[in-house]
Structures are given as C-alpha cells and as structure tokens.
Write a protein that holds these residues in place. Structure first.
Motif, PDB file in Angstrom:
ATOM      1  N   GLY A   3       0.812  -1.217   0.000  1.00 34.09           N
ATOM      2  CA  GLY A   3       0.000   0.000   0.000  1.00 34.09           C
ATOM      3  C   GLY A   3       0.837   1.254   0.000  1.00 34.09           C
ATOM      4  O   GLY A   3       1.724   1.444  -0.836  1.00 34.09           O
ATOM      5  N   SER A   4       0.594   2.108   0.998  1.00 28.32           N
ATOM      6  CA  SER A   4       1.271   3.395   1.047  1.00 28.32           C
ATOM      7  C   SER A   4       2.505   3.375   1.934  1.00 28.32           C
ATOM      8  O   SER A   4       2.847   4.378   2.538  1.00 28.32           O
ATOM      9  CB  SER A   4       0.301   4.457   1.550  1.00 28.32           C
ATOM     10  OG  SER A   4      -0.765   4.590   0.664  1.00 28.32           O
ATOM     11  N   ARG A   5       3.148   2.240   2.035  1.00 26.95           N
ATOM     12  CA  ARG A   5       4.293   2.099   2.949  1.00 26.95           C
ATOM     13  C   ARG A   5       5.306   3.235   2.789  1.00 26.95           C
ATOM     14  O   ARG A   5       5.611   3.949   3.743  1.00 26.95           O
ATOM     15  CB  ARG A   5       4.979   0.754   2.708  1.00 26.95           C
ATOM     16  CG  ARG A   5       6.117   0.477   3.657  1.00 26.95           C
ATOM     17  CD  ARG A   5       6.742  -0.897   3.359  1.00 26.95           C
ATOM     18  NE  ARG A   5       7.628  -1.285   4.427  1.00 26.95           N
ATOM     19  CZ  ARG A   5       8.884  -0.883   4.542  1.00 26.95           C
ATOM     20  NH1 ARG A   5       9.393  -0.071   3.630  1.00 26.95           N
ATOM     21  NH2 ARG A   5       9.626  -1.268   5.547  1.00 26.95           N
ATOM     22  N   GLU A   6       5.808   3.403   1.559  1.00 24.47           N
ATOM     23  CA  GLU A   6       6.876   4.386   1.361  1.00 24.47           C
ATOM     24  C   GLU A   6       6.386   5.807   1.633  1.00 24.47           C
ATOM     25  O   GLU A   6       7.095   6.616   2.211  1.00 24.47           O
ATOM     26  CB  GLU A   6       7.456   4.279  -0.057  1.00 24.47           C
ATOM     27  CG  GLU A   6       8.025   2.899  -0.403  1.00 24.47           C
ATOM     28  CD  GLU A   6       8.852   2.266   0.723  1.00 24.47           C
ATOM     29  OE1 GLU A   6       9.633   3.006   1.362  1.00 24.47           O
ATOM     30  OE2 GLU A   6       8.698   1.058   0.978  1.00 24.47           O
ATOM     31  N   ALA A   7       5.138   6.077   1.204  1.00 24.20           N
ATOM     32  CA  ALA A   7       4.594   7.423   1.406  1.00 24.20           C
ATOM     33  C   ALA A   7       4.470   7.746   2.891  1.00 24.20           C
ATOM     34  O   ALA A   7       4.846   8.832   3.334  1.00 24.20           O
ATOM     35  CB  ALA A   7       3.222   7.532   0.728  1.00 24.20           C
ATOM     36  N   VAL A   8       3.953   6.781   3.668  1.00 20.26           N
ATOM     37  CA  VAL A   8       3.749   7.018   5.105  1.00 20.26           C
ATOM     38  C   VAL A   8       5.095   7.154   5.810  1.00 20.26           C
ATOM     39  O   VAL A   8       5.313   8.101   6.578  1.00 20.26           O
ATOM     40  CB  VAL A   8       2.909   5.882   5.744  1.00 20.26           C
ATOM     41  CG1 VAL A   8       2.889   6.018   7.263  1.00 20.26           C
ATOM     42  CG2 VAL A   8       1.480   5.902   5.195  1.00 20.26           C
TER      43      VAL A   8
ATOM     44  N   TRP B  84       0.033  -0.821   5.015  1.00 23.08           N
ATOM     45  CA  TRP B  84       0.204   0.600   5.361  1.00 23.08           C
ATOM     46  C   TRP B  84      -0.877   1.411   4.658  1.00 23.08           C
ATOM     47  O   TRP B  84      -0.995   1.357   3.433  1.00 23.08           O
ATOM     48  CB  TRP B  84       1.575   1.096   4.914  1.00 23.08           C
ATOM     49  CG  TRP B  84       2.738   0.378   5.526  1.00 23.08           C
ATOM     50  CD1 TRP B  84       3.150  -0.883   5.246  1.00 23.08           C
ATOM     51  CD2 TRP B  84       3.634   0.882   6.523  1.00 23.08           C
ATOM     52  NE1 TRP B  84       4.257  -1.203   6.004  1.00 23.08           N
ATOM     53  CE2 TRP B  84       4.583  -0.129   6.792  1.00 23.08           C
ATOM     54  CE3 TRP B  84       3.737   2.100   7.203  1.00 23.08           C
ATOM     55  CZ2 TRP B  84       5.615   0.032   7.719  1.00 23.08           C
ATOM     56  CZ3 TRP B  84       4.760   2.268   8.117  1.00 23.08           C
ATOM     57  CH2 TRP B  84       5.686   1.232   8.379  1.00 23.08           C
ATOM     58  N   CYS B  85      -1.649   2.167   5.407  1.00 21.68           N
ATOM     59  CA  CYS B  85      -2.735   2.937   4.794  1.00 21.68           C
ATOM     60  C   CYS B  85      -2.617   4.410   5.176  1.00 21.68           C
ATOM     61  O   CYS B  85      -2.536   4.752   6.352  1.00 21.68           O
ATOM     62  CB  CYS B  85      -4.081   2.395   5.251  1.00 21.68           C
ATOM     63  SG  CYS B  85      -4.348   0.695   4.700  1.00 21.68           S
ATOM     64  N   ALA B  86      -2.616   5.263   4.152  1.00 18.78           N
ATOM     65  CA  ALA B  86      -2.432   6.696   4.384  1.00 18.78           C
ATOM     66  C   ALA B  86      -3.700   7.337   4.938  1.00 18.78           C
ATOM     67  O   ALA B  86      -3.631   8.317   5.675  1.00 18.78           O
ATOM     68  CB  ALA B  86      -2.020   7.384   3.083  1.00 18.78           C
ATOM     69  N   GLU B  90      -8.299   4.168   2.110  1.00 16.32           N
ATOM     70  CA  GLU B  90      -7.371   3.083   1.811  1.00 16.32           C
ATOM     71  C   GLU B  90      -7.548   1.925   2.807  1.00 16.32           C
ATOM     72  O   GLU B  90      -7.516   0.754   2.424  1.00 16.32           O
ATOM     73  CB  GLU B  90      -5.937   3.633   1.886  1.00 16.32           C
ATOM     74  CG  GLU B  90      -5.027   3.034   0.857  1.00 16.32           C
ATOM     75  CD  GLU B  90      -3.609   3.602   0.978  1.00 16.32           C
ATOM     76  OE1 GLU B  90      -3.450   4.828   1.140  1.00 16.32           O
ATOM     77  OE2 GLU B  90      -2.671   2.797   0.910  1.00 16.32           O
TER      78      GLU B  90
END
Lengths: 227, 474
Positions: A3-8, B84-86, B90
C-alpha cells in the motif's frame, strides 16, 4: 501488499525534526529492542520470599473475584476439581488442556464420576482445566501460552475456567514473566497468543454496575499446587 | 474524518435539557473519578510511572519510522501481513479486500475507536458484509444506530430502561414475557445472543492498545473477553491500529499497562490483556488462519514535529473525559466527533482540520483536571490554546467573540480608561444585582439562564494589587 508504505514512512521522516544521524538513531532503536531493559517496577513484590509472593498472589486474585485453593500435590487436583464442581452445582464434566503437566492426573482413581475429555473447545464445554505459563503476584494476573498444549479457546468459551498454578510459577512482576518466557522459548519468539488473565470476565457497560461473565468465563478458580 | 462539531453549541443546549442523559451523566461523573482515585492511592510509584510512560512514548515517537520498520519485520517473520494505509479510504478498501478474498458474510468486532474513526461499520454494511459489535456497550449503541459517547464506555449516556427497550425491540425471537428488570438479565441476554455470532463469523476485527516492535505482537486490553473471542474463532483476524500505537518492548508495554487500567476504570489490571503474534501455527489447535495488521496514518504523521506531537502519546484511557466538567454536563454526543472530551477537542481538529471543527477547542473551562489526571502527562489545555490561536488567526471564530476581543483590546491598550470602565461597571453590576446575585443580563442570557452571577465584592483586582504593593513597601 505494501500500500502506502513508502509514502507514510517518508512523511514520518520528513516531519520528525532530529539532529541525530541516521546511524545513531538506528543504534538507539536496536539497543532498546535487544536489551529488554526494565523500567521502574513496583516495590510491593521486591523483597518478598516465595511464600509471601504466593500469599500476595492469593490476596490479589481474591480481590478480582477469583476463588483460590491450595493443594499439596498434583495428585490432589481431580478430587479438588470434583469438589469444586459439586460445590458450585455444576455438571461433572471437564474439558482439559492437552498439557504435559496435566497428562497423568489420577482421575479414574480419585474422581471417577468426572467425565474428562481433552482438546480445544468448540463452544459446548461448561468447565475447562488448563495449565499456565506464570502467575504474577503484583496484580493476581495469570499468563497463559497458546500452542499444542494450550488451546486459547479453553480460556474463553467455557463458563467456568479452572487454572493450575505450580508454586514455582509464581513471580513478582510482569517483567519476571517475560524473562521466563524468553528463557523457555529462546529470544523474542512469542506464542501466537499470550493471555494475561486477571479475574473472570466482567462488564460495567450498563450504568457502570459490574457484572461477572459478560462473554468470557463467569468464574475463575485457581489451584495453587506445591511442586 | 467527518464531524458535526460545528453544532457543538446547539447540541449542548439540547443535552442540558435531555433528562435521561442528565440522569446517566450524574451517575458516571462520580463513579469513574472515585475508582481512579483509589487505584492511584494504592500504588506508591504511580507518579514516577507516569513520567516513565511519557518518556517511553516520547522516545518511540522520535524514532517512529524505525520502530515501525522493526515491528513490520517481526510481523512478517511470524507469518502476518502489514498493510500501510495513508487514510481511511485506503484502510476500508484494504479491509474489504481481505473480507472478499475469504468470501466473508459476517464480521465480528471487538471494541475499536479507530474503526469508528474510519466509519467502517457503515461501509461494510453497504458492501453487503454484516458487522457485529460484540462489546456490550458497542452492541447496545449499534442496535440504536448511535455512535459511542465515550471512548471506553460507549453507552455511558444510557440508562438501564433504555437498554431493555432496545433488547425487546430487536431480540424478537425471545419470549415477550421474559423478565429484564435486573441489569444482570440484560448482560445474560447479550451473552446468549452474541455467542453464536462469534462462532459463525468469517472475520474478526479488533483495534490495538499497543504494537510491540520487539516481537511483532498486537495487544488488546478488555474486560468482557469479547475481543478475544472475536480474534480467536474466525478464519482471519484483522488488527486496525494507528501508527503511534507502537512501543519498543514487552517491558515498555508493561510500564504503560500499569498506568492504563488504573487511569481508565480504576482497576489494577483489566481482566484480559492479550498479546497476539501472527496467525495459527502448524501445531496450534485453534486461532485464526490469517493475521493482518492495517496500519493507519490518517493525519497522524503530520502531527509529528508540531506543537501537537505530544497528543500522539494518548493511550485512550478516558481519564480526561471522566474528570471534565464540560463532558459531565453535555455528554459525548454533543461534541459531534468520534473522539470526545478533552482528548477529542485536541485530536479532532488535527485529524479533520480546524476549519471543520471550529468551536471544539473552546469546549473547556481550562480547569486543568484533564492534564492533572492524564497518565501520559499530555498538556491538553496548552494544546487547546494552540487551536484557539489558530482558529483566531484563520478568522474562524464567531464574529461576536472577535468583536468582543477587539472591544476588550481597545480598553486594555488604554490603562486609565480601562480602570475607569471597570470601576463604573462594578458599581453598575452591584446596582443591577441589588447587592446579591445577577440573575439576568441583557445579551448574556445564555450564561444567566443556567447560573447566577454573584455581584463583585468591593474592589477590582488591580485596585487590590496596588494597595498590597503599597502595604508591602510600608
């Protein structure tokens, strides 16, 4: 799926304002995780010998609505269970954990009327008997380990849960319990579930009045057995 | 995150006139404070433990990226998955996919504020998956179509007779003439109704009180045992947790656990504290076949490095609302937000934006009790002040209060005029109140409707101060 691993993670790094180098920070985190350093632990158990620890455990367990019985040997368990079930007006059945320490209990000799079966629960057992990993005197808290010898369902589905604590399993603090677990299992390997249990199930959700037996066991009976 | 916080003022007026609510709140405000006081008195190290709990979280937040990476590695090592969810959307889609892959029809839920934050129940319902709340309080409010009014006691705004009414309305398969006079029978009925639902559920969803970096474990703290049945019996266990729940070690979790239950319910330890690590092992007789962690940011990473970072130490014990005179007066629903009371008025603007929540940081008398009891020593009043400043800077505060402050500033900048104005007003108030209490004041009836204003006794503070200074010199 990451998912948004790198972004978070990127956002976190960007927001943190730190003067320390990446290397220093990594070192600090690694040290903290591997050292298992204890923080302050309450004095109430610090200077107690084993006999006093066991007394404190009993006092604390009774304060959270457990019933407690002391036994001189493991052989006394079947008769004690039979007496307890009879005293509570409960059916003479028990679902027992397939635990090595409970394998040779003299049921047929000392409590032939009890119908004993072994294994996990599927929701139709009234009474269960399990071992434990440790019992923490500080707050009267049991630590139970899941695994082949410790089905988690026995801790929650039956109405009445009976737990065997051997005197040598009584510790002062939660931290003592963790150290013993690491010693037993090697390093940071955890069982799938580690249940800390302090008294039977309860709820205060209706006008803050406490009632026992909300979803888990209505009663928790503890047998403290000499080693 | 959606809020109806803008209606706080009108909600409060309704709440004050709501008799059943006032009865329920009257009972709650004594119970929690007294139990906490006794529990704290019983542990001599309590204040030192608070300092250590604060330091543990401060250290973790300063290294949050690294602890989360360490935690993730351990979860994977144990056969679990980390998503991982922003943001909320998501997280909802991730949870939906896990449910769809298992062809899930029903989902049991342990009590979880973060799933309230992402409004998961409504979403699952719309997708044809039935969410079943299993905590007694959550179950009751789900039957009523309400939101929790307290973060650890979701149905604290209700009385027993209201619960009985709901059970009779919904549990129509049970005999109509059954006796539900005793609250005990309500607890038994919920136990009986929910028992089969645990066994039938395809997926169990819980929150987490802690995530442990050392072991990759998630921790739930409960009293009923519903969370454990929820996560043990279904095919999959989904943990929904926000970033800041991570702590380094089992020792660190133990320290915070010592202040958590005492601050929350006044217990020394909750009935059940469970550490879950990955899915069922090959020789396990029970436990979920899959273990997923939905790791949610939803605005929290933006709080790091700001004046609101300290709010991320919050462990959701509820002590701040249990001791808040504003919460006691109006209850949780008036806030119009997922998180209520002092922690809610600080956290909600951070997650939803101050533009959405305007008046919320003003829902405080600044009495300071929240900070005095917070086990993590979060300076809640200071942060409410920060929000009020932002509200003013962004021209969000109501015109009346802006003009009011302007009016006050005009005089404050002109000291002699200020003193004259105060003297005249003191005299007028005395006349108006007939030397006793002011019971009505033009344009301020919102204040005098609920209380009297005692007339000032004699001199102003400035006069008294001046006299004292003179006296000291003599």
């Amino acid at each position: 799926m990451s998912g948004s691993r790198e972004a978070v993670l990127g956002k976190i790094k960007q927001s943190l304002s730190t003067d320390a180098s990446d290397q220093e920070r990594r070192k600090a985190v690694q040290a903290r995780i591997s050292d298992h350093a204890r923080n302050l632990t309450p004095k109430r158990t610090a200077d107690l010998d084993q006999a006093r620890l066991i007394d404190l455990l009993e006092t604390k367990m009774k304060a959270v609505d457990c019933t407690v019985q002391r036994l001189a040997s493991m052989d006394e368990i079947p008769a004690a269970v039979a007496d307890y079930l009879k005293g509570q007006n409960l059916p003479a059945t028990i679902r027992q954990a397939p635990h090595s320490s409970l394998a040779n209990l003299p049921w047929s000799k000392n409590a032939p009327m009890i119908e004993v079966s072994q294994g996990r629960s599927y929701g139709d057992d009234l009474n269960s008997l399990t071992a434990c990993h440790a019992a923490v005197a500080e707050t009267g808290t049991l630590m139970l380990e899941s695994g082949a010898e410790g089905p988690t369902t026995l801790n929650f589905l039956p109405d009445n849960h009976i737990v065997v604590v051997r005197e040598s399993q009584v510790t002062g603090t939660y931290e003592d319990g963790w150290d013993r677990l690491r010693e037993k299992r090697g390093g940071t390997d955890m069982p799938r579930a580690l249940n800390m249990i302090t008294g039977p199930s309860r709820t205060g959700d209706i006008e803050q009045t406490i009632f026992l037996g909300a979803h888990g066991p209505r009663s928790l009976h503890v047998l403290i057995v000499k080693d | 995150m959606e809020t109806q916080s803008r209606e706080f003022k009108s909600n409060s007026v309704d709440a004050l006139a709501n008799e059943p609510l006032q009865t329920a709140m009257g009972k709650m405000k004594k119970g929690f404070t007294e139990k906490r006081r006794k529990a704290v008195a019983g542990l001599e190290e309590f204040e030192e433990l608070r300092d250590q709990a604060r330091d543990i979280k401060n250290h973790t937040l300063d290294h949050l990226d690294l602890y989360l990476e360490a935690y993730e590695a351990k979860v994977k090592e144990n056969g679990g998955h980390v998503h991982w969810c922003a943001n909320g959307e998501e997280a909802r889609q991730t949870i939906l996919k896990i449910c769809r892959d298992l062809d899930a029809k029903t989902v049991t839920k342990g009590k979880s504020m973060i799933t309230e934050e992402i409004e998961l129940n409504d979403f699952l319902d719309k997708q044809g998956i039935e969410p079943v709340e299993t905590d007694l309080g959550e179950y009751i409010i789900q039957l009523r179509g309400e939101k929790p009014s307290h973060i650890i006691a979701p149905a604290v705004h209700l009385n027993q007779d209201q619960v009985e009414e709901d059970f009779r309305r919904v549990h129509t398969h049970l005999p109509e003439d059954r006796n539900l006079i005793e609250p005990r029978s309500l607890v038994n009925e919920a136990r009986q109704v929910l028992r089969q639902r645990y066994i039938d559920a395809d997926v169990g969803i819980t929150g987490a009180n802690f995530l442990i970096a050392e072991t990759g474990s998630s921790v739930i703290v409960t009293n009923e045992g519903n969370g454990d049945l929820t996560q043990t019996l279904p095919k999959a266990h989904i943990v929904v947790a926000s970033l800041e729940k991570v702590v380094p070690t089992l020792e660190d979790a133990s320290t915070i656990l010592r202040v958590l239950a005492r601050s929350a319910t006044g217990q020394e330890f909750s009935s059940y504290t469970t550490f879950s690590t990955g899915p069922r092992r090959s020789d396990d007789p029970d436990g979920p076949g899959e273990y997923h962690v939905v790791l949610l940011d939803n605005g929290r990473s933006s709080m790091l490095g700001t004046e609101f970072q300290e709010m991320l130490r919050c462990i959701r014990c509820g002590a701040c609302m249990n001791h808040c005179p504003v919460y006691h007066a109006v209850g949780g629903h008036a806030y119009g937000s997922t998180y209520v009371g002092p922690m809610g008025v600080v956290l909600t603007p951070a997650l939803a934006g101050i533009e959405e929540t305007g008046v919320l940081p003003n829902a405080s008398t600044f009495c300071g009790r929240c900070e005095a009891v917070c086990p993590m020593r979060i300076p809640l009043p200071k942060m409410m002040r920060h929000w009020r400043e932002k509200e003013f800077e962004k021209h969000l505060s109501p015109a009346s209060s802006r003009y009011g402050i302007g009016f006050w500033a005009f005089f404050a900048k002109r000291p002699s005029l200020y003193r004259w104005f105060v003297r005249v007003n003191l005299a007028m108030l005395k006349l108006w109140g007939k030397g006793d209490n002011v019971r009505f004041f033009p344009f301020k009836d919102g204040w005098t409707k609920y209380r009297d204003l005692p007339v000032p006794e004699g001199k102003s503070f400035q006069q008294l101060w001046k006299e004292r200074q003179k006296g000291d010199r003599n």
